[in-house]
Motif scaffolding. Structure first.
Motif, PDB file in Angstrom:
ATOM      1  N   GLN A 191      33.529 115.171  11.282  1.00  0.00           N
ATOM      2  CA  GLN A 191      32.439 114.269  10.477  1.00  0.00           C
ATOM      3  C   GLN A 191      31.377 115.062  10.076  1.00  0.00           C
ATOM      4  O   GLN A 191      30.799 114.866   8.785  1.00  0.00           O
ATOM      5  N   ILE A 192      30.589 115.734  10.879  1.00  0.00           N
ATOM      6  CA  ILE A 192      29.540 116.346  10.669  1.00  0.00           C
ATOM      7  C   ILE A 192      29.845 117.386   9.385  1.00  0.00           C
ATOM      8  O   ILE A 192      28.917 117.594   8.549  1.00  0.00           O
ATOM      9  N   VAL A 193      30.724 118.238   9.824  1.00  0.00           N
ATOM     10  CA  VAL A 193      31.031 119.549   8.998  1.00  0.00           C
ATOM     11  C   VAL A 193      31.405 118.933   7.498  1.00  0.00           C
ATOM     12  O   VAL A 193      31.250 119.392   6.405  1.00  0.00           O
ATOM     13  N   LYS A 194      32.070 117.824   7.386  1.00  0.00           N
ATOM     14  CA  LYS A 194      32.366 117.071   6.141  1.00  0.00           C
ATOM     15  C   LYS A 194      31.157 116.488   5.654  1.00  0.00           C
ATOM     16  O   LYS A 194      31.199 116.786   4.248  1.00  0.00           O
ATOM     17  N   LEU A 217      28.157 117.741   5.760  1.00  0.00           N
ATOM     18  CA  LEU A 217      27.489 118.904   5.306  1.00  0.00           C
ATOM     19  C   LEU A 217      27.952 119.826   4.140  1.00  0.00           C
ATOM     20  O   LEU A 217      27.405 120.287   3.323  1.00  0.00           O
ATOM     21  N   GLY A 218      29.387 119.318   3.885  1.00  0.00           N
ATOM     22  CA  GLY A 218      30.022 119.938   2.766  1.00  0.00           C
ATOM     23  C   GLY A 218      30.347 121.243   2.917  1.00  0.00           C
ATOM     24  O   GLY A 218      30.819 121.934   2.016  1.00  0.00           O
ATOM     25  N   ILE A 219      30.411 121.853   4.330  1.00  0.00           N
ATOM     26  CA  ILE A 219      30.900 123.146   4.542  1.00  0.00           C
ATOM     27  C   ILE A 219      32.212 123.619   5.057  1.00  0.00           C
ATOM     28  O   ILE A 219      32.705 124.663   5.117  1.00  0.00           O
ATOM     29  N   SER A 220      32.974 122.439   5.128  1.00  0.00           N
ATOM     30  CA  SER A 220      34.558 122.500   5.567  1.00  0.00           C
ATOM     31  C   SER A 220      35.136 121.137   5.326  1.00  0.00           C
ATOM     32  O   SER A 220      34.419 120.311   5.397  1.00  0.00           O
ATOM     33  N   ASP A 221      36.544 121.178   4.950  1.00  0.00           N
ATOM     34  CA  ASP A 221      37.324 120.186   4.933  1.00  0.00           C
ATOM     35  C   ASP A 221      37.482 119.587   6.253  1.00  0.00           C
ATOM     36  O   ASP A 221      38.194 118.441   5.912  1.00  0.00           O
ATOM     37  N   GLY A 222      37.657 120.184   7.292  1.00  0.00           N
ATOM     38  CA  GLY A 222      37.685 119.777   8.559  1.00  0.00           C
ATOM     39  C   GLY A 222      39.657 119.235   8.677  1.00  0.00           C
ATOM     40  O   GLY A 222      39.831 118.548   9.748  1.00  0.00           O
ATOM     41  N   ASN A 223      40.280 119.887   8.005  1.00  0.00           N
ATOM     42  CA  ASN A 223      41.581 119.817   7.926  1.00  0.00           C
ATOM     43  C   ASN A 223      42.519 120.439   9.081  1.00  0.00           C
ATOM     44  O   ASN A 223      42.531 121.703   9.290  1.00  0.00           O
ATOM     45  N   GLU A 240      33.372 108.446   6.375  1.00  0.00           N
ATOM     46  CA  GLU A 240      33.465 109.718   5.305  1.00  0.00           C
ATOM     47  C   GLU A 240      32.630 109.476   4.318  1.00  0.00           C
ATOM     48  O   GLU A 240      32.029 108.600   3.711  1.00  0.00           O
ATOM     49  N   ARG A 241      31.896 110.805   4.141  1.00  0.00           N
ATOM     50  CA  ARG A 241      30.938 110.743   3.252  1.00  0.00           C
ATOM     51  C   ARG A 241      31.283 110.372   1.698  1.00  0.00           C
ATOM     52  O   ARG A 241      30.612 109.639   0.989  1.00  0.00           O
TER      53      ARG A 241
END
Length: 475
Positions: free
Chosen positions: A173-176, A178-184, A321-322
């Motif tokens: 959730q945090i990396v998404k 932040l917009g730095i990864s799609d976390g898939n 989800e952001r």
């Protein structure tokens, strides 16, 4: 004897930069094999790496978001190991001086919250991919070589499989956000290795740990940890000893199997990469990264409750989800009705996304159009029943909800004459129910309302129907 599970996670997060960590090649997933390559990726003689500045910025953002100490000076090192799918024969990583250290991540559990400490977050590059399912040969795709990763290493603070899953979900959730990864996890953008051991309840020393790899979902993380802990206990209870090793999770057989003996840091022969200068984080970058941090879920949920007056439960769901939180907030701005917007996003919108396997950015109805639909309901132009029909039509039609309502003839009927006629016909057709109602069975009121709405194909104004029906039943 009762045992306690001890779990620490090593998570690799693939960054969504345009280019790779140390060259200008595309870092995009899914391209034809061996097309996103250059002399640096292929480790050709004389090729020199240059660090992607965005990788450093993303590392600092994640460090700030997880309460880490940010190193103003850190070193990129060579991790020497035989990687069949990494042409250099070593991986550029960090060891003695990582960019982020000693952080903390809070997770929410049914029995309360818990803080999970982080040892470090460091920069490294990804290896390529070995392909074993084409005939009898193994093929190498080096597209992924050099794709930037952040490795997040926790302390062994987790005590149940569910805690590990909650930690991983929070990190995703945090990396998404932040917009730095799609976390898939399915595509490998977020990969998790679990270090698992057991010890008698009350013991302070850790047991021998094993590392589990190849877990590509939260559920598989839970299952793998649960299986491995059970295996440890069975070995110990049987008089055996746990061997420190790396094991693979087999999701089909729901079991782990031995892969190799576990390496130690000295096996990698780390030393500073002579081709790369130290990473320096100055005051300007720190200030800029702090300014770019988003409003995180907990803060955003609290604001939604105070600013929009929606229930805390709604706010929690809408901020997972952001992109969904952004969609909801834009819908509120378009509709002017926060609770109705919450109901529609949590209900019809999320149902559609789940049924059609869509992300919110792929959804056909913009917040502005959904807001327009809510305004039509609030103005009495259409009923909730008709609104759901319009909602379905809007998914295949770019027209405004107003235009769809007019074109399809779905405007709500408030003509008392037409409604009165419909009610008379319903009462005449149901004399038995009318007699029962007037004899005291007042719950039949809903039956008459439903019959009237059905007769008028859902277009009748519900308030007018209720008022007129009550008057005519009592007349």
């Amino acid at each position: 004897m009762n045992y306690e599970i001890v779990v620490g996670l090593e998570v690799h997060c693939q960054l969504n930069t345009e280019s790779k960590a140390f060259c200008g090649c595309s870092a995009k997933f899914g391209k034809s094999a061996n097309t996103n390559v250059c002399p640096v990726c292929l480790a050709l003689p004389g090729a020199l790496p240059v660090l992607n500045a965005r990788v450093v910025e993303d590392a600092v953002k994640l460090g700030l978001a997880t309460n880490c100490t940010i190193a103003r000076h850190s070193i990129l090192a060579r991790k020497n190991y035989f990687y069949p799918d990494l042409p250099k024969g070593y991986q550029i990583s960090q060891y003695e001086e990582p960019i982020c250290s000693e952080g903390m991540l809070h997770i929410d559990l049914d029995e309360g919250g818990k803080d999970i400490r982080l040892v470090r977050i460091h920069i490294e590059e990804d290896a390529g991919k070995s392909i074993h399912d084409i005939g009898d040969d193994t093929y190498i795709d080096v597209n992924r070589c050099g794709v930037p990763l952040l490795e997040i290493v926790s302390y062994p603070d987790m005590r149940t499989p569910k805690e590990a899953s909650a930690y991983l979900q929070k990190l995703r959730q945090i990396v998404k956000y932040l917009g730095i990864s799609d976390g898939n996890m399915e595509e490998g953008s977020l990969r998790c290795d679990a270090n698992v051991s057991v010890r008698p309840v009350g013991a302070t020393e850790y047991g021998t740990r094993t590392e589990i790899k190849n877990m590509n979902s939260f559920r598989n993380v839970e299952r793998a940890i649960e299986y491995e802990a059970k295996r440890h206990i069975e070995v110990i209870e049987g008089g055996g000893k746990i061997v420190q090793e790396t094991r693979l999770w087999d999701a089909d057989k729901l079991e782990t199997r031995s892969m190799r003996g576990k390496e130690h840091a000295h096996d990698y022969r780390y030393f500073p990469d002579p081709d790369l200068v130290p990473v320096l984080v100055d005051d300007g970058m720190m200030h800029r990264m702090c300014e770019e941090l988003p409003e995180f879920p907990e803060d955003r949920a609290a604001r939604f409750v105070s600013e929009f007056g929606i229930p805390a439960y709604d706010a929690g769901v809408l901020t997972v989800e952001r992109e969904v939180a952004d969609y909801f907030e834009a819908t509120v701005n378009a509709s002017g009705d926060a609770k109705a917007s919450s109901n529609w996003v949590m209900g019809e919108v999320m149902r559609t996304l789940k049924e059609k396997y869509l992300d919110i950015h792929e959804f056909a109805i913009s917040p502005e159009r959904l807001g327009g639909l809510i305004r039509l309901i609030n103005a009495g132009a259409i009923s909730n029943t008709i609104a759901k029909q319009v909602f379905e039509l809007m998914q295949a039609d770019e027209a405004t909800p107003e235009a769809i309502v007019e074109r399809e003839g779905l405007a709500q009927v408030s003509d008392t004459g037409a409604i009165e006629t419909a009610i008379k016909e319903i009462l005449d057709a149901n004399p038995k129910q009318l007699e029962q109602y007037r004899s005291g069975k007042t719950q039949l009121f809903g039956f008459f309302v439903g019959q009237c709405m059905q007769k008028m194909k859902g277009k009748a104004n519900p308030k007018v129907v209720n008022d007129m029906l009550k008057s005519m039943l009592e007349g």
